[in-house]
Scaffold this motif. Sequence first.
Motif, PDB file in Angstrom:
ATOM      1  N   ALA A 162       0.868  -1.193   0.000  1.00 27.44           N
ATOM      2  CA  ALA A 162       0.000   0.000   0.000  1.00 27.44           C
ATOM      3  C   ALA A 162       0.898   1.234   0.000  1.00 27.44           C
ATOM      4  O   ALA A 162       1.894   1.280   0.721  1.00 27.44           O
ATOM      5  CB  ALA A 162      -0.889  -0.011   1.238  1.00 27.44           C
ATOM      6  N   ASP A 163       0.577   2.220  -0.839  1.00 31.67           N
ATOM      7  CA  ASP A 163       1.443   3.406  -0.940  1.00 31.67           C
ATOM      8  C   ASP A 163       1.267   4.363   0.236  1.00 31.67           C
ATOM      9  O   ASP A 163       2.180   5.077   0.592  1.00 31.67           O
ATOM     10  CB  ASP A 163       1.148   4.145  -2.247  1.00 31.67           C
ATOM     11  CG  ASP A 163       1.659   3.362  -3.441  1.00 31.67           C
ATOM     12  OD1 ASP A 163       2.814   2.906  -3.369  1.00 31.67           O
ATOM     13  OD2 ASP A 163       0.911   3.186  -4.426  1.00 31.67           O
ATOM     14  N   TRP A 164       0.036   4.359   0.786  1.00 28.37           N
ATOM     15  CA  TRP A 164      -0.234   5.286   1.879  1.00 28.37           C
ATOM     16  C   TRP A 164      -0.839   4.546   3.069  1.00 28.37           C
ATOM     17  O   TRP A 164      -1.426   3.481   2.895  1.00 28.37           O
ATOM     18  CB  TRP A 164      -1.238   6.357   1.430  1.00 28.37           C
ATOM     19  CG  TRP A 164      -0.751   7.135   0.245  1.00 28.37           C
ATOM     20  CD1 TRP A 164       0.187   8.137   0.238  1.00 28.37           C
ATOM     21  CD2 TRP A 164      -1.167   6.974  -1.121  1.00 28.37           C
ATOM     22  NE1 TRP A 164       0.378   8.597  -1.041  1.00 28.37           N
ATOM     23  CE2 TRP A 164      -0.437   7.905  -1.893  1.00 28.37           C
ATOM     24  CE3 TRP A 164      -2.068   6.139  -1.768  1.00 28.37           C
ATOM     25  CZ2 TRP A 164      -0.587   8.031  -3.269  1.00 28.37           C
ATOM     26  CZ3 TRP A 164      -2.230   6.252  -3.136  1.00 28.37           C
ATOM     27  CH2 TRP A 164      -1.496   7.188  -3.878  1.00 28.37           C
ATOM     28  N   ALA A 188      15.279   3.456 -12.309  1.00 28.54           N
ATOM     29  CA  ALA A 188      16.230   4.474 -11.856  1.00 28.54           C
ATOM     30  C   ALA A 188      15.839   4.990 -10.471  1.00 28.54           C
ATOM     31  O   ALA A 188      16.674   5.086  -9.564  1.00 28.54           O
ATOM     32  CB  ALA A 188      16.264   5.617 -12.867  1.00 28.54           C
ATOM     33  N   LYS A 189      14.538   5.262 -10.284  1.00 33.92           N
ATOM     34  CA  LYS A 189      14.065   5.857  -9.020  1.00 33.92           C
ATOM     35  C   LYS A 189      14.291   4.930  -7.824  1.00 33.92           C
ATOM     36  O   LYS A 189      14.689   5.365  -6.752  1.00 33.92           O
ATOM     37  CB  LYS A 189      12.569   6.173  -9.167  1.00 33.92           C
ATOM     38  CG  LYS A 189      12.001   7.033  -8.053  1.00 33.92           C
ATOM     39  CD  LYS A 189      10.549   7.390  -8.335  1.00 33.92           C
ATOM     40  CE  LYS A 189       9.601   6.357  -7.779  1.00 33.92           C
ATOM     41  NZ  LYS A 189       8.200   6.581  -7.997  1.00 33.92           N
ATOM     42  N   LYS A 190      14.071   3.625  -8.051  1.00 31.06           N
ATOM     43  CA  LYS A 190      14.167   2.676  -6.927  1.00 31.06           C
ATOM     44  C   LYS A 190      15.582   2.165  -6.715  1.00 31.06           C
ATOM     45  O   LYS A 190      15.888   1.595  -5.680  1.00 31.06           O
ATOM     46  CB  LYS A 190      13.239   1.485  -7.164  1.00 31.06           C
ATOM     47  CG  LYS A 190      11.798   1.864  -7.437  1.00 31.06           C
ATOM     48  CD  LYS A 190      10.938   1.712  -6.204  1.00 31.06           C
ATOM     49  CE  LYS A 190       9.497   2.050  -6.501  1.00 31.06           C
ATOM     50  NZ  LYS A 190       8.628   1.847  -5.370  1.00 31.06           N
ATOM     51  N   ALA A 222       3.588  -2.307 -11.465  1.00 33.34           N
ATOM     52  CA  ALA A 222       2.204  -2.461 -11.914  1.00 33.34           C
ATOM     53  C   ALA A 222       1.827  -1.177 -12.641  1.00 33.34           C
ATOM     54  O   ALA A 222       1.813  -0.103 -12.043  1.00 33.34           O
ATOM     55  CB  ALA A 222       1.318  -2.678 -10.697  1.00 33.34           C
ATOM     56  N   GLU A 223       1.543  -1.270 -13.935  1.00 30.84           N
ATOM     57  CA  GLU A 223       1.243  -0.071 -14.724  1.00 30.84           C
ATOM     58  C   GLU A 223      -0.027  -0.281 -15.539  1.00 30.84           C
ATOM     59  O   GLU A 223      -0.358  -1.400 -15.917  1.00 30.84           O
ATOM     60  CB  GLU A 223       2.406   0.238 -15.703  1.00 30.84           C
ATOM     61  CG  GLU A 223       3.787   0.335 -15.078  1.00 30.84           C
ATOM     62  CD  GLU A 223       3.965   1.543 -14.167  1.00 30.84           C
ATOM     63  OE1 GLU A 223       3.090   2.415 -14.138  1.00 30.84           O
ATOM     64  OE2 GLU A 223       4.990   1.599 -13.462  1.00 30.84           O
ATOM     65  N   THR A 224      -0.683   0.822 -15.812  1.00 30.23           N
ATOM     66  CA  THR A 224      -1.883   0.724 -16.660  1.00 30.23           C
ATOM     67  C   THR A 224      -1.656   1.406 -18.011  1.00 30.23           C
ATOM     68  O   THR A 224      -2.443   1.224 -18.934  1.00 30.23           O
ATOM     69  CB  THR A 224      -3.088   1.396 -15.969  1.00 30.23           C
ATOM     70  OG1 THR A 224      -2.691   2.718 -15.601  1.00 30.23           O
ATOM     71  CG2 THR A 224      -3.550   0.621 -14.749  1.00 30.23           C
ATOM     72  N   ASP A 229       9.206   2.686   1.542  1.00 31.17           N
ATOM     73  CA  ASP A 229       9.407   2.005   0.256  1.00 31.17           C
ATOM     74  C   ASP A 229      10.423   0.877   0.466  1.00 31.17           C
ATOM     75  O   ASP A 229      11.624   1.121   0.618  1.00 31.17           O
ATOM     76  CB  ASP A 229       9.889   3.000  -0.804  1.00 31.17           C
ATOM     77  CG  ASP A 229       9.795   2.387  -2.194  1.00 31.17           C
ATOM     78  OD1 ASP A 229      10.198   1.215  -2.350  1.00 31.17           O
ATOM     79  OD2 ASP A 229       9.305   3.063  -3.106  1.00 31.17           O
ATOM     80  N   ILE A 230       9.915  -0.334   0.502  1.00 29.28           N
ATOM     81  CA  ILE A 230      10.753  -1.493   0.846  1.00 29.28           C
ATOM     82  C   ILE A 230      11.796  -1.742  -0.240  1.00 29.28           C
ATOM     83  O   ILE A 230      12.976  -1.959   0.041  1.00 29.28           O
ATOM     84  CB  ILE A 230       9.851  -2.746   1.046  1.00 29.28           C
ATOM     85  CG1 ILE A 230       8.820  -2.458   2.139  1.00 29.28           C
ATOM     86  CG2 ILE A 230      10.690  -3.973   1.397  1.00 29.28           C
ATOM     87  CD1 ILE A 230       7.655  -3.422   2.186  1.00 29.28           C
ATOM     88  N   LEU A 231      11.351  -1.684  -1.501  1.00 24.01           N
ATOM     89  CA  LEU A 231      12.265  -1.939  -2.620  1.00 24.01           C
ATOM     90  C   LEU A 231      13.418  -0.924  -2.624  1.00 24.01           C
ATOM     91  O   LEU A 231      14.585  -1.295  -2.750  1.00 24.01           O
ATOM     92  CB  LEU A 231      11.475  -1.876  -3.937  1.00 24.01           C
ATOM     93  CG  LEU A 231      12.264  -2.067  -5.217  1.00 24.01           C
ATOM     94  CD1 LEU A 231      12.984  -3.397  -5.243  1.00 24.01           C
ATOM     95  CD2 LEU A 231      11.327  -1.958  -6.437  1.00 24.01           C
TER      96      LEU A 231
HETATM   97  N1  CTP Z   1       7.159  -1.155  -3.446  1.00 21.52           N
HETATM   98  C1  CTP Z   1       7.714  -1.273  -2.183  1.00 21.52           C
HETATM   99  N2  CTP Z   1       7.275  -0.483  -1.169  1.00 21.52           N
HETATM  100  C2  CTP Z   1       6.320   0.431  -1.377  1.00 21.52           C
HETATM  101  C3  CTP Z   1       5.728   0.574  -2.661  1.00 21.52           C
HETATM  102  C4  CTP Z   1       6.170  -0.251  -3.678  1.00 21.52           C
HETATM  103  O1  CTP Z   1       8.588  -2.127  -1.982  1.00 21.52           O
HETATM  104  N3  CTP Z   1       5.916   1.184  -0.376  1.00 21.52           N
HETATM  105  C5  CTP Z   1       7.683  -1.986  -4.530  1.00 21.52           C
HETATM  106  C6  CTP Z   1       6.703  -2.983  -5.116  1.00 21.52           C
HETATM  107  O2  CTP Z   1       6.799  -4.234  -4.447  1.00 21.52           O
HETATM  108  C7  CTP Z   1       7.199  -3.103  -6.557  1.00 21.52           C
HETATM  109  C8  CTP Z   1       7.758  -1.724  -6.848  1.00 21.52           C
HETATM  110  O3  CTP Z   1       8.022  -1.121  -5.598  1.00 21.52           O
HETATM  111  O4  CTP Z   1       8.262  -4.019  -6.667  1.00 21.52           O
HETATM  112  C9  CTP Z   1       6.874  -0.832  -7.654  1.00 21.52           C
HETATM  113  O5  CTP Z   1       5.584  -0.779  -7.099  1.00 21.52           O
HETATM  114  P1  CTP Z   1       4.429   0.044  -7.820  1.00 21.52           P
HETATM  115  O6  CTP Z   1       3.193  -0.037  -7.003  1.00 21.52           O
HETATM  116  O7  CTP Z   1       4.361  -0.351  -9.270  1.00 21.52           O
HETATM  117  O8  CTP Z   1       5.045   1.484  -7.823  1.00 21.52           O
HETATM  118  P2  CTP Z   1       5.069   2.616  -6.759  1.00 21.52           P
HETATM  119  O9  CTP Z   1       6.450   2.772  -6.244  1.00 21.52           O
HETATM  120  O10 CTP Z   1       4.020   2.393  -5.755  1.00 21.52           O
HETATM  121  O11 CTP Z   1       4.742   3.872  -7.666  1.00 21.52           O
HETATM  122  P3  CTP Z   1       3.361   4.250  -8.432  1.00 21.52           P
HETATM  123  O12 CTP Z   1       2.251   3.705  -7.598  1.00 21.52           O
HETATM  124  O13 CTP Z   1       3.399   5.732  -8.491  1.00 21.52           O
HETATM  125  O14 CTP Z   1       3.427   3.614  -9.794  1.00 21.52           O
END
Ligand code: CTP
Length: 412
Positions: free
Chosen positions: A291-293, A354-356, A340-342, A320-322
């Motif tokens: 979950a992002d938030w 690059a970002k991660k 995950a992209e649409t 952000d774990i990654l």
């Molecule tokens: N990820 C993570 N920790 C988070 C968010 C994402 O480790 N808090 C990891 C996911 O497991 C995946 C990668 O980052 O391997 C990309 O996740 P994704 O949901 O596609 O991207 P976001 O970083 O969330 O960016 P956005 O939602 O803006 O596309």
Amino acid sequence: MADKVKDEMSDKRILLIIGGGIAAYKSLLLIRVLAKRGIQTRAILTRAGTEFVTPLSVGALSGDKVYTDLFSLSDEAEMGHIELSRSADLVVVVPATADLMAKAANGLANDLASTTLLATDKRVLYAPAMNVRMWENAATVRNVETLRADGALFVGPEEGDMACGEFGYGRMAEPETIADAIESALAGVTDLDAMKPKSLAGKHVLITAGPTREPIDPVRYLSNHSSGKQGYALALACADLGAKVSLVSGPVDLTPPHGVEIINVETAQDMLKACESALPCDVFISVAAVADWRPRNTGIQKIKKDGKAVPPLELEETPDILKTLSSHKNRPTLVIGFAAETNDIIPHAQAKLAKKGCDWIVANDVSGDVMGGDENTMILVQTDNVDPWPKLSKREAAERLAAKIAAHFSKL
Ligand code: CTP
């Protein structure tokens, strides 16, 4: 070479128990394949099995009497079920139906097949075939575990389209594959999995899978539709190649693969903590839909409705774990993220790489029914290469990625 194998096998005999399932027709092909390899077959046909193949066709191919009825006086006079069960070097159940395995796992003996399975002192090899829901049912999972613990061997089932119109695990292994397993078992192999190439042996692979849940209060949370299937399939594929696998999983409705260390978590924060505790590792694959938030303030008590104002939900970003593991002091040798992209899939995946700060990104188009579905169309994005894969089952996609990882390490 083929003749040498044939010579070694020429004095071997299997007792083939043919269960009642649509895959029973493959047992006829199996008898022919085995004959070519010099292995003789004597067959028992269950009552349900006779609905799918006839004793005449089985007997014509095996060149032997076919046994069908426990209470046949003439059969018992010629060869009793105890002797029948011991007259072979190996007992092979093809197709192994859910019913036959349930009986064998519980020691039931109410027909010739189940009585033979209970009476035999020989190793038993099962080639399961059934609908995917039956294969994944907790009762079947339990029965298979019991039979394995009792020393039984398994070949298949495989994934694919099934006669019932569904897709998934449950399709019986092909006759050539079953014949290979029979030869290995006759040669004394007691772990058929050990016969597979172990190109990730000695490697520790850490995988995250499933969604996370971010609590709003003790009864509510923010989450997403991730099923965990792709991450679990990867854990299995890496374990099959001999890797030590730690699977950090959000809440999902899946059984962890055999031999994989499972660490169950709920929130992104807990997932990060579990990942850091699992270090060091050689490979980190971040499949989880984190979950992002999360709510900035989590209510200790259930938030009550007062019929007037809606409670404000102030959010903050989850860790952000990654990204954290990509720049960790114990950074794994190979870090793989999923994207995950649409839309604009490749440019977005390249930007994410690059970002991660990870090494590879597996981009997938989630605009369809990927989340929760059984198939995935993925693109492997590396700094200097973009490799689009065809639509694959999640299992096949996992095996392909595991093979890529193994190939990467073989070049280091
Ligand atoms: N990820 C993570 N920790 C988070 C968010 C994402 O480790 N808090 C990891 C996911 O497991 C995946 C990668 O980052 O391997 C990309 O996740 P994704 O949901 O596609 O991207 P976001 O970083 O969330 O960016 P956005 O939602 O803006 O596309």
